[in-house]
Scaffold this motif. Structure first.
Motif: not given
Length: 87
Positions: A26-34, A47-51
């Motif tokens: 989910a976080l990777r998909k959020c980051i891919d959003l422009r 969040g990606l760093a924490e996980i």
């Protein structure tokens, strides 16, 4: 971006692997959003760093059975390096 916090379970919970896998996706998909605002993008990277740090500490990023966790430790390293360079 609320999904990872909704899926948060203790590390010894039987659904922890599934929780981390879905949260990371989910976080990777959020980051891919422009079209994220700077605040939303920052929260997604944090969040990606924490996980990622949790997965690296548990050794899951080196486990061949957990292909979805591969490379997360490198993502966290890149993120930390970028953050330090910006400071």
């Amino acid at each position: 971006m609320k999904l990872p916090s909704l899926l948060s379970v203790p590390p010894n919970h039987r659904a922890s692997v599934t929780s981390y896998a879905i949260s990371l996706a989910a976080l990777r998909k959020c980051i891919d959003l422009r079209n994220l605002s700077p605040d939303e993008e920052c929260r997604a990277w944090a969040g990606l760093a924490e996980i990622g740090m949790r997965l690296a500490k548990a050794g899951w990023t080196r486990d061949d059975r957990l292909a979805w966790a591969k490379g997360v430790d490198m993502d966290v390293s890149t993120l930390c390096f970028t953050y330090l360079r910006l400071c």
